[in-house]
Design a protein around this motif. Structure first.
Motif, PDB file in Angstrom:
ATOM      1  N   ILE A  75       0.839  -1.205   0.000  1.00 55.25           N
ATOM      2  CA  ILE A  75       0.000   0.000   0.000  1.00 55.25           C
ATOM      3  C   ILE A  75       0.871   1.249   0.000  1.00 55.25           C
ATOM      4  O   ILE A  75       0.585   2.222  -0.717  1.00 55.25           O
ATOM      5  CB  ILE A  75      -0.950  -0.023   1.210  1.00 55.25           C
ATOM      6  N   GLY A 102     -11.171  -4.804  -1.685  1.00 54.86           N
ATOM      7  CA  GLY A 102     -10.806  -4.115  -0.458  1.00 54.86           C
ATOM      8  C   GLY A 102     -11.561  -4.650   0.744  1.00 54.86           C
ATOM      9  O   GLY A 102     -10.996  -4.792   1.835  1.00 54.86           O
ATOM     10  N   LEU A 240      -4.283  -4.870  -4.122  1.00 57.27           N
ATOM     11  CA  LEU A 240      -5.342  -5.391  -3.254  1.00 57.27           C
ATOM     12  C   LEU A 240      -5.431  -6.907  -3.351  1.00 57.27           C
ATOM     13  O   LEU A 240      -5.664  -7.597  -2.345  1.00 57.27           O
ATOM     14  CB  LEU A 240      -6.684  -4.755  -3.630  1.00 57.27           C
ATOM     15  N   ASN A 243      -2.467  -8.367  -1.462  1.00 59.69           N
ATOM     16  CA  ASN A 243      -2.648  -8.250  -0.017  1.00 59.69           C
ATOM     17  C   ASN A 243      -3.568  -9.344   0.522  1.00 59.69           C
ATOM     18  O   ASN A 243      -3.305  -9.924   1.580  1.00 59.69           O
ATOM     19  CB  ASN A 243      -3.202  -6.871   0.327  1.00 59.69           C
ATOM     20  N   THR A 281      -5.856  -0.294   4.423  1.00 64.11           N
ATOM     21  CA  THR A 281      -6.772  -0.806   3.401  1.00 64.11           C
ATOM     22  C   THR A 281      -8.055   0.011   3.375  1.00 64.11           C
ATOM     23  O   THR A 281      -8.611   0.305   2.308  1.00 64.11           O
ATOM     24  CB  THR A 281      -7.102  -2.292   3.656  1.00 64.11           C
TER      25      THR A 281
END
Length: 324
Positions: A75, A102, A240, A243, A281
């Motif tokens: 991020i 997300g 995203l 992650n 996030t």
């Protein structure tokens, strides 16, 4: 060996991002799915090998720290590049569909953070219930995103034969470079383990800062190339998606951790990192939802907040170690 492996991973990531961009443009899957699933999983292979190897040697702090540390670094780098490309205001054109990814990331961060705080003893065979829940949420979320993308593009015209004739060869090249990243990521994990044993800072700091940064190089390079190509959906989808995959691979590392639950045997610092991943996030989702801004200065303020937050978090972790 550490530097060579990192550079090799970066080179392969450049090729992967290019091929993923071609696949997204010449097939029906688009930048969202190409970034969220295809490119994100491939470029996260170094993190996967590092986490699995840490689980095998019984170092829970490196295993969890690597996965969660990669989240906040990804991020940070995404919005550092947003500041770099600020004149183009690329993030005003991000698809709202990334909000679904997300939300999945938020759920996974919440599950891991809650699991580490509560130290739940429940397990399925030798696998922690947290790992089972993470896997289930990830699988359900990726299925939902896939279905959502299919519905959105259901009325789109199919690609012409001229455009799709090179796709099979592109896919083959994509798989080849993904395999190379897997090998170089294994070398990175070995080097990271050695660094964790020889440095004076904690294994959590080594995993969440040094190893996480090194294994996130493919993601970083891929995002840079995607933004240079003005494919902002591929870039955001990569981050995203990576992650979410980073949390999943920590659950996979739990399969190879034989000392108990990988979530229960970590230090309190990993809880801070998981909480930071949740907050960052959430900020990403707020920025994605934004559709206009007055000028370049107001545009980059949210990105500067994220970049500064990452620096503060990392500094706090190092400061904590020096005084613990």
């Amino acid at each position: 060996m550490f530097i060579v492996s990192a550079l090799l991973s970066a080179f392969c990531a450049v090729r992967l991002s290019t091929y993923a961009n071609q696949i997204s443009q010449h097939t029906k899957i688009g930048g969202l799915v190409a970034g969220t699933m295809l490119l994100a999983a491939a470029t996260s292979l170094p993190e996967l090998t590092a986490t699995v190897s840490a689980g095998i040697i019984g170092n829970a702090d490196i295993a969890v720290g690597n996965g969660l540390g990669s989240i906040i670094f990804n991020i940070f780098f995404l919005f550092l590049l947003d500041v770099h490309f600020r004149r183009h205001r690329l993030f005003l054109n991000v698809s709202d569909h990334h909000l679904y990814t997300g939300i999945i990331g938020l759920l996974l961060c919440a599950i891991t953070c809650g699991g580490m705080i509560l130290h739940l003893p429940l397990s399925l065979l030798w696998i922690s219930l947290i790992s089972v829940l993470v896997t289930a949420v990830y699988a359900a979320g990726m299925w939902y995103i896939s279905q959502k993308q299919t519905i959105t593009q259901g009325s789109s015209a199919a690609s012409s034969s001229v455009e799709t004739i090179y796709v099979p060869r592109t896919v083959q090249k994509f798989i080849f470079f993904a395999a190379v990243i897997f090998v170089s990521g294994s070398a990175l994990s070995v080097s990271g383990d050695i660094m964790a044993d020889t440095t004076g800072i904690s294994a959590t700091a080594v995993g969440s800062i040094l190893v996480a940064t090194a294994t996130s190089i493919p993601d970083a390079v891929s995002v840079y190339v995607a933004l240079r190509l003005a494919n902002v959906n591929l870039a955001v989808g990569t981050i995203l998606g990576s992650n979410a995959f980073n949390v999943l691979m920590t659950a996979i590392g739990d399969l190879f951790y034989t000392k108990g639950s990988i979530w229960n045997d970590t230090s309190n610092q990993t809880i801070i990192i998981a909480a930071a991943g949740f907050v960052l996030t959430g900020l990403v989702m707020a920025i994605i939802k934004r559709d206009h801004t007055r000028n370049t200065l107001t545009y980059i303020v949210p990105s500067l907040i994220i970049v500064t937050s990452y620096i503060v978090i990392i500094t706090s972790i190092l400061f904590y170690n020096e005084n613990s």
